[in-house]
Design a protein around this motif. Structure first.
Motif, short mmCIF file in Angstrom:
data_model
loop_
_atom_site.label_atom_id
_atom_site.label_comp_id
_atom_site.label_asym_id
_atom_site.label_seq_id
_atom_site.Cartn_x
_atom_site.Cartn_y
_atom_site.Cartn_z
N LEU A 150 2.23 -0.25 12.38
CA LEU A 150 3.06 0.91 12.69
C LEU A 150 4.48 0.73 12.17
N GLU A 151 4.99 -0.48 12.23
CA GLU A 151 6.33 -0.75 11.70
C GLU A 151 6.38 -0.52 10.20
N ILE A 152 5.33 -0.90 9.49
CA ILE A 152 5.26 -0.65 8.04
C ILE A 152 5.25 0.84 7.77
N ILE A 153 4.47 1.59 8.56
CA ILE A 153 4.38 3.04 8.36
C ILE A 153 5.73 3.71 8.58
N VAL A 154 6.44 3.29 9.60
CA VAL A 154 7.77 3.87 9.87
C VAL A 154 8.69 3.66 8.66
N GLU A 155 8.69 2.47 8.08
CA GLU A 155 9.54 2.21 6.91
C GLU A 155 9.11 3.04 5.72
N MET A 187 0.83 -1.20 0.00
CA MET A 187 0.00 0.00 0.00
C MET A 187 0.87 1.25 0.00
N SER A 188 0.36 2.30 -0.63
CA SER A 188 1.03 3.59 -0.59
C SER A 188 0.70 4.29 0.72
N LEU A 189 1.47 5.31 1.05
CA LEU A 189 1.19 6.04 2.28
C LEU A 189 -0.19 6.67 2.25
N SER A 190 -0.59 7.20 1.11
CA SER A 190 -1.92 7.81 1.02
C SER A 190 -3.02 6.78 1.26
N GLU A 191 -2.82 5.56 0.77
CA GLU A 191 -3.79 4.49 1.02
C GLU A 191 -3.81 4.11 2.50
#
Length: 385
Positions: free
Chosen positions: A220-225, A7-11
């Motif tokens: 949250l770990e995915i978002i940090v990366e 997923m993209s950050l916007s998604e």
């Protein structure tokens, strides 16, 4: 609500933005699966204890005009909108979180909420934690007893036995969540940051509506990366000259739509939330080497909420944040009839003046009637910066 690395950050932001709505649709299925649910109102409620009792915790602070109207059928009109909204929707059986909860856990943060819990106790099982409003060794001991009593109440309610090891496991999980949320918020110290204040708020707010802790931490770990990739590739939705704003004061749920978009449309960016939605909820870890009950009590007593007296710590924290986030201005959002935060505006203004940072106080409620006026005031404040 699990996200994935494709997923993209916007998604991802859109997924978090819809977390509360999705949870409202699915909470009955969670309840029907046999999972226990504890409804909570405040960041002072020790979620580690609930988790160790094999139950989910979910915030039930209602917002919006319709909820307030329901509340005013039973409560005074000149009461905090959060209290009116929360009680109104619960009483009308329109809040799926309260309706499906096995127990409501309250805390004596303010007089209005204390009386609301009395009324709510007439139709829900309510446990009230008596929070001291001053910080001392004596008050810490009182709060340790309250945390211990909560554990015992949940054990009796759910027919479980909560061991020290189970508490320590919960402490480690929640500390990991706090570390990751802290890492996400630290990205906002960059100029420009890799996300804007609307996106940050979506993460902070939506994170509270994810039941499963391991799923929450994985997300949250995915978002940090993803954010690290944005920094590496110099990708940001924020102009490098955007005026950097810290929001402090009352919880931002219910007033977010009137404030944050207006700030960012006027050329600002909200880089931090020094309130219950943001840093108050995730600052300070629980000491994993201390007795678990004592460690939990110490961590939660350290929250610098306006109900504490004196509350110099909030001023110190805000001044440090102004420096770390390179803030150009501070906006203090106060809900009508929230007396403790309203009284503290004088102290917060002085604290900002002491570090030469422009300050503005906004008193509002959950209605949209003042949206235009607030937008105009925010535009003038950003222009002044």
């Amino acid at each position: 609500m699990a996200i994935n690395e494709s997923m993209s950050l916007s998604e991802i932001f859109a997924t978090y933005d819809g977390a509360k709505k999705n949870l409202a649709q699915n909470v009955e299925a969670v309840k029907n699966s046999g999972q226990k649910i504890a409804a909570i109102f405040c960041t002072y409620t020790p979620r580690e204890v609930i988790h160790a009792a094999n139950a989910y915790s979910v915030s039930v602070c209602a917002t919006g005009d319709n909820a307030v109207v329901e509340g005013e059928k039973y409560l005074p009109k000149n009461l905090c909108p959060l209290i009116k909204a929360s009680y109104g929707f619960a009483k009308a059986n329109k809040c799926p979180f309260v309706r499906n909860s096995d127990i409501v856990i309250g805390e004596t943060t303010c007089d209005g909420k204390k009386k609301m819990y009395e009324l709510m106790g007439e139709f829900k099982d309510v446990h009230v934690m008596h929070l001291p409003h001053f910080k001392s060794q004596k008050s810490l001991e009182i709060w340790q007893d309250e945390v211990r009593e909560l554990k015992e109440r949940l054990e009796a309610k759910f027919g479980v036995k909560v061991s020290d090891e189970e508490l320590r496991n919960s402490i480690r999980l929640f500390n990991k969540e706090r570390e990751l949320m802290g890492e996400i918020q630290n990205f906002m110290k960059l100029t420009p940051p890799p996300m804007n204040g609307k996106e940050l708020h979506a993460l902070l707010y939506g994170n509270g509506f994810i039941f499963d802790k391991k799923e929450q931490i994985s997300d949250l770990e995915i978002i940090v990366e993803k954010l690290k990739e944005c920094v590496r590739d110099k990708i940001s939705p924020v102009h490098k000259d955007a005026k950097r704003i810290i929001i402090t004061g009352c919880p931002s749920g219910g007033v977010y739509d009137k404030i944050v978009p207006a700030i960012e449309e006027a050329g600002g960016v909200v880089v931090a939330y020094e309130n219950c939605t943001g840093t108050k909820n995730f600052s300070n870890l629980v000491d994993e080497n201390d007795d678990p009950i004592n460690a939990i009590a110490k961590r939660y007593m350290a929250i610098p909420c306006s109900i504490m007296s004196p509350n110099k710590e909030r001023e110190n924290v805000l001044q440090e944040m102004i420096k770390e986030y390179k803030a150009d201005g501070v906006i203090d959002v106060v809900l009508q009839a929230c007396h403790t935060y309203n009284v503290e505006t004088a102290n917060i203004k002085r604290a900002c003046n002491d570090v030469d940072t422009p300050y503005m106080a906004l008193e509002t409620d959950f209605s949209t009637s003042d949206a235009g006026q607030i937008k105009t005031r925010l535009e003038a404040f950003i222009e002044m910066l």
